[in-house]
Design a protein around this motif. Structure first.
Motif, PDB file in Angstrom:
ATOM      1  N   GLU A  48      28.536  52.591  -8.028  1.00  0.00           N
ATOM      2  CA  GLU A  48      27.751  52.075  -8.771  1.00  0.00           C
ATOM      3  C   GLU A  48      27.985  50.343  -8.842  1.00  0.00           C
ATOM      4  O   GLU A  48      27.089  49.609  -9.126  1.00  0.00           O
ATOM      5  N   TRP A  49      29.019  49.686  -8.770  1.00  0.00           N
ATOM      6  CA  TRP A  49      29.484  48.509  -8.855  1.00  0.00           C
ATOM      7  C   TRP A  49      29.172  47.833  -7.237  1.00  0.00           C
ATOM      8  O   TRP A  49      29.522  46.396  -7.415  1.00  0.00           O
ATOM      9  N   GLY A  50      28.886  48.542  -6.346  1.00  0.00           N
ATOM     10  CA  GLY A  50      28.291  47.570  -5.335  1.00  0.00           C
ATOM     11  C   GLY A  50      29.710  47.505  -4.102  1.00  0.00           C
ATOM     12  O   GLY A  50      29.842  46.637  -3.337  1.00  0.00           O
ATOM     13  N   TYR A  51      30.942  48.176  -4.402  1.00  0.00           N
ATOM     14  CA  TYR A  51      31.935  47.876  -3.599  1.00  0.00           C
ATOM     15  C   TYR A  51      31.827  48.957  -2.341  1.00  0.00           C
ATOM     16  O   TYR A  51      32.736  48.398  -1.267  1.00  0.00           O
ATOM     17  N   LEU A  52      31.169  49.902  -2.502  1.00  0.00           N
ATOM     18  CA  LEU A  52      30.982  50.692  -1.220  1.00  0.00           C
ATOM     19  C   LEU A  52      29.327  50.892  -1.169  1.00  0.00           C
ATOM     20  O   LEU A  52      28.659  50.525  -2.033  1.00  0.00           O
ATOM     21  N   ARG A  53      29.042  51.306  -0.004  1.00  0.00           N
ATOM     22  CA  ARG A  53      27.507  51.506   0.335  1.00  0.00           C
ATOM     23  C   ARG A  53      27.703  52.733   1.005  1.00  0.00           C
ATOM     24  O   ARG A  53      28.359  53.139   1.906  1.00  0.00           O
ATOM     25  N   LYS A  54      26.399  53.660   0.883  1.00  0.00           N
ATOM     26  CA  LYS A  54      26.370  54.830   1.422  1.00  0.00           C
ATOM     27  C   LYS A  54      25.376  54.499   2.802  1.00  0.00           C
ATOM     28  O   LYS A  54      24.221  53.837   2.655  1.00  0.00           O
ATOM     29  N   LEU A  55      25.775  54.865   3.902  1.00  0.00           N
ATOM     30  CA  LEU A  55      24.863  54.553   5.282  1.00  0.00           C
ATOM     31  C   LEU A  55      23.758  55.701   5.257  1.00  0.00           C
ATOM     32  O   LEU A  55      23.936  56.838   4.700  1.00  0.00           O
ATOM     33  N   PRO A  56      22.764  55.494   6.389  1.00  0.00           N
ATOM     34  CA  PRO A  56      21.649  56.463   6.434  1.00  0.00           C
ATOM     35  C   PRO A  56      22.190  57.926   6.866  1.00  0.00           C
ATOM     36  O   PRO A  56      21.758  58.627   6.555  1.00  0.00           O
ATOM     37  N   ASP A  57      23.396  58.074   7.526  1.00  0.00           N
ATOM     38  CA  ASP A  57      23.855  59.373   8.029  1.00  0.00           C
ATOM     39  C   ASP A  57      24.777  59.981   7.045  1.00  0.00           C
ATOM     40  O   ASP A  57      25.103  60.813   7.096  1.00  0.00           O
ATOM     41  N   GLY A  58      24.921  59.108   5.941  1.00  0.00           N
ATOM     42  CA  GLY A  58      25.672  60.014   4.490  1.00  0.00           C
ATOM     43  C   GLY A  58      27.142  59.287   4.455  1.00  0.00           C
ATOM     44  O   GLY A  58      27.724  59.805   3.571  1.00  0.00           O
ATOM     45  N   SER A  59      27.590  58.753   5.470  1.00  0.00           N
ATOM     46  CA  SER A  59      28.865  58.117   5.237  1.00  0.00           C
ATOM     47  C   SER A  59      28.811  56.993   4.750  1.00  0.00           C
ATOM     48  O   SER A  59      28.094  56.560   4.159  1.00  0.00           O
ATOM     49  N   PHE A  60      30.205  56.587   4.132  1.00  0.00           N
ATOM     50  CA  PHE A  60      30.507  55.498   3.333  1.00  0.00           C
ATOM     51  C   PHE A  60      31.007  54.397   4.104  1.00  0.00           C
ATOM     52  O   PHE A  60      31.953  54.581   5.050  1.00  0.00           O
ATOM     53  N   THR A  61      30.652  53.069   3.515  1.00  0.00           N
ATOM     54  CA  THR A  61      31.235  51.902   4.086  1.00  0.00           C
ATOM     55  C   THR A  61      31.645  50.981   2.925  1.00  0.00           C
ATOM     56  O   THR A  61      30.917  50.676   2.166  1.00  0.00           O
ATOM     57  N   ILE A  62      32.746  50.094   3.208  1.00  0.00           N
ATOM     58  CA  ILE A  62      33.266  49.055   2.344  1.00  0.00           C
ATOM     59  C   ILE A  62      32.122  47.983   2.562  1.00  0.00           C
ATOM     60  O   ILE A  62      31.757  47.497   3.408  1.00  0.00           O
TER      61      ILE A  62
END
Length: 75
Positions: A48-62
């Protein structure tokens, strides 16, 4: 009639110890799979705060903002 509730955001984000640990882990290992995110109890607040984002394959990145938050917390 249904009412919609907006999500409350405090004016300043104060990460929990677990949230900081997750960000630090993602700084070392840039992508986290969904099973790993569930194991780490990934906080929705980080998304929600934009510290992580979800990639198209469903994984997460900083994000860059997440990296700055971790660096700010270092002594």
């Amino acid at each position: 009639m249904a009412t919609t509730q907006s999500t409350y955001h405090a004016p300043v984000f104060e990460p929990t110890v677990d949230e900081l640990e997750t960000l630090k882990q993602l700084e070392i290992q840039p992508v986290m799979s969904v099973p790993a995110a569930l194991h780490q109890h990934l906080s929705g607040r980080l998304l929600e705060w934009g510290y992580l984002r979800k990639l198209p394959d469903g994984s997460f990145t900083i994000t860059d903002a997440g990296r700055k938050l971790v660096q700010r917390q270092e002594p």
